[in-house]
Each structure stands twice: as C-alpha cells, then as structure tokens.
Scaffold this active site. Structure first.
Site, mmCIF file in Angstrom:
data_model
loop_
_atom_site.group_PDB
_atom_site.id
_atom_site.type_symbol
_atom_site.label_atom_id
_atom_site.label_comp_id
_atom_site.label_asym_id
_atom_site.label_seq_id
_atom_site.Cartn_x
_atom_site.Cartn_y
_atom_site.Cartn_z
ATOM 1 N N HIS A 62 -7.374 -5.164 -1.735
ATOM 2 C CA HIS A 62 -6.206 -4.371 -1.367
ATOM 3 C C HIS A 62 -5.388 -5.039 -0.273
ATOM 4 C CE1 HIS A 62 -3.761 -0.798 -0.888
ATOM 5 N NE2 HIS A 62 -4.033 -0.758 0.415
ATOM 6 N N SER A 75 0.838 -1.199 0.000
ATOM 7 C CA SER A 75 0.000 0.000 0.000
ATOM 8 C C SER A 75 0.873 1.249 0.000
ATOM 9 C CB SER A 75 -0.960 -0.052 1.193
ATOM 10 O OG SER A 75 -1.938 0.954 1.097
ATOM 11 N N ASP A 117 -9.063 -4.331 -5.939
ATOM 12 C CA ASP A 117 -8.548 -3.328 -5.012
ATOM 13 C C ASP A 117 -9.349 -2.035 -5.164
ATOM 14 O OD1 ASP A 117 -7.053 -1.533 -3.499
ATOM 15 O OD2 ASP A 117 -5.141 -2.408 -4.125
#
Length: 288
Positions: free
Chosen positions: A238, A160, A206
């Site tokens: 995600h 991320s 995601d």
C-alpha cells in the site's frame, strides 16, 4: 497596337498565374503542440527523473483556506512557457513530506506539483477531494508561482484516502484534464459520473486498500471517463505512493503528459498496453 496587346496579355497572364502561385505554396503539416515540454521521451527517460531542474516553495497553512498548506515543486526555468498544474494529496495520517520524491519526479518532467497537507491528518476521502480543488484554485490564483501554471491544464492526484479524494475531485470538477489515483481507498465503489481521463495505480500486495476491494472496482466503474487505465505494481504494498517506485512514476508521468500536455509522444507508453515484470496487471481503454 501590338504594344497595347502585349500589355493586356501580360496583365491577363498575371491574373491567371497569381492564384496558381498561392495554391502551390507549401502548407504546414501539423502544427506543433504548444504544450510539449522537454525532449522526446524514451523507455528509460520515463522511468526516472525528467530534464527540468526543480525548485520548491513552502505554503503555510496560515495563509490558505480549505486545505492545510504544503510544498510546491516547480521547474526552475522561465523560458519554457507555462506548465500544467497537479495537486498531490496525502493518505490517512500522512503529510506532504512523505511524497517529496514523487512530487519532485513529476515536476522534473515539466509540471508544477503541489504536494498538500490536509486540514487534519484524519480527513476522509470526500473532504480530501474538496481540498484538492481548493489547492488547485490557490495554485492558479494566489500562489507565488501562479504565473508559471496554465490554469486550463490541471490535474488531481493523491495516495490512499488522497487517491479516493482524487476520484471525488474528478467527479466534482469535470474540467480537469487528468486524474491519477495511487493505491486509492474509498467506501464509494462506483465512479461512473467521472468525466476526466483517469488512471488508477494499484499495488499487488496492498492489504490496506486491496485491489479487489478498491482499485479494480474503481477502474471498472469509470464507464463515463473519456479514457481510463489501471496499472498494478507487482509485489508492491500500500505504501508504494510513499516509496516512489519507478514504474509508478512512469505510469503517472505518461498519463499526465498525454492528457494534461496533450503530448502524443507519450502515447507509445500507454497503448498498446505496457508489459513488464514490474506490472502484475494492466487494463485500459487504449485510445491511442
């Protein structure tokens, strides 16, 4: 006279034949790669944990500067030589503990993996990139396992915002051997300055760092990287970086093996492009 002639003839023959003996001696065919670690890989072995037993050591935030401490995962053996080093940075609001299974998986294939905490859980990607580099310096210069790490073979990784930080770290330090960004997030979309072999691993579903807004533009912009690849995990969210799916592990391990360890035994898993129902997309420069 004949006796002296015989001695001279023997000497002449020796002078003629000795070079021939040297030329005809068998030559080594390809020196063994000194960085190979572990047995020859198979399609099943790269989907799971590796052959090395793994130990851990904690690093307190009070003992470091430039990042927030974390946990180092390393092969227990002391007989296999040194290993490549990898720093794994967390995503926004996350901590190193969320990546324990992924860090252990990568370490079991023959790497020293430092899953770090950031100075605050709200740090932005560029800050996380600088923290990755600070952690790599700590790992090789001050950590209790520094003698196990080859400081010339280092890699950056993260999830991320940590994935965005991975790109930032690679941009800042071209001497890195590899970078692997997991479901990366960053407001900067162009990374043409990166000179490090870089893999982006996106997730099809995601909704935090969508592949269309993040992973795919990042991959497309890596025009200066010597090699690049983009793998997209089918049906994944995600949080694939936290949940450690097998194909994410396979992509990450094979990339690190190929470029940190220079282990061409893993080329078969990168080129031609892998195909699987576990992948919704795959793109690469296919160097091998």
């Amino acid at each position: 006279m004949f006796r002296h002639l015989g001695v001279r003839l023997a000497a002449l023959l020796a002078a003629v034949t000795l070079p021939f003996v040297g030329v005809s001696a068998p030559a080594a065919v390809g020196a063994e790669n000194p960085y190979e670690r572990g047995p020859a890989p198979t399609a099943s072995s790269v989907l799971g944990n590796g052959s090395f037993a793994v130990s851990t050591t904690s690093v307190s935030s009070l003992l470091v500067t430039g990042f927030g401490g974390g946990t180092i995962y390393y092969p227990t053996t002391t007989s296999a030589g040194t290993f490549g080093g990898v720093v794994l940075a967390p995503g926004f609001t996350a901590t190193s503990s969320a990546y324990a299974t992924l860090a252990r998986r990568v370490a079991s294939h023959g790497f020293v993996v430092f899953a770090i905490d950031t100075t605050t859980t709200l740090d932005q990607p560029d800050s996380r990139g600088r923290q990755i580099l600070a952690a790599l310096d700590y790992l090789t210069e001050r950590s209790s396992v520094r003698t196990r790490v080859d400081s010339s073979r280092l890699a950056a990784s993260g999830h991320s915002m940590g994935g965005g930080g991975t790109l930032a770290a690679a941009n800042l330090r071209p001497s890195l051997k590899a970078a692997v960004a997991l479901q990366p997030w960053h407001t900067t979309k162009s990374w043409s300055g990166v000179r490090v072999p870089t893999m982006i691993i996106g997730a099809q579903n995601d909704t935090v760092a969508s592949t269309l807004a993040h992973s795919i533009p990042f991959y497309n912009s890596l025009t200066g990287a010597p090699e690049r690849a983009y793998g997209e995990l089918a049906g994944a969210s995600h949080f694939a970086g936290n949940t450690n799916p097998d194909w994410q592990g396979r992509l990450m391990v094979t990339w690190l093996k190929r470029y940190v360890d220079q282990d061409t035994r893993y080329s078969q898993f990168l080129c031609p492009a892998p195909t699987s129902i576990a992948l919704s997309d795959y793109r690469n420069s296919c160097p091998d």
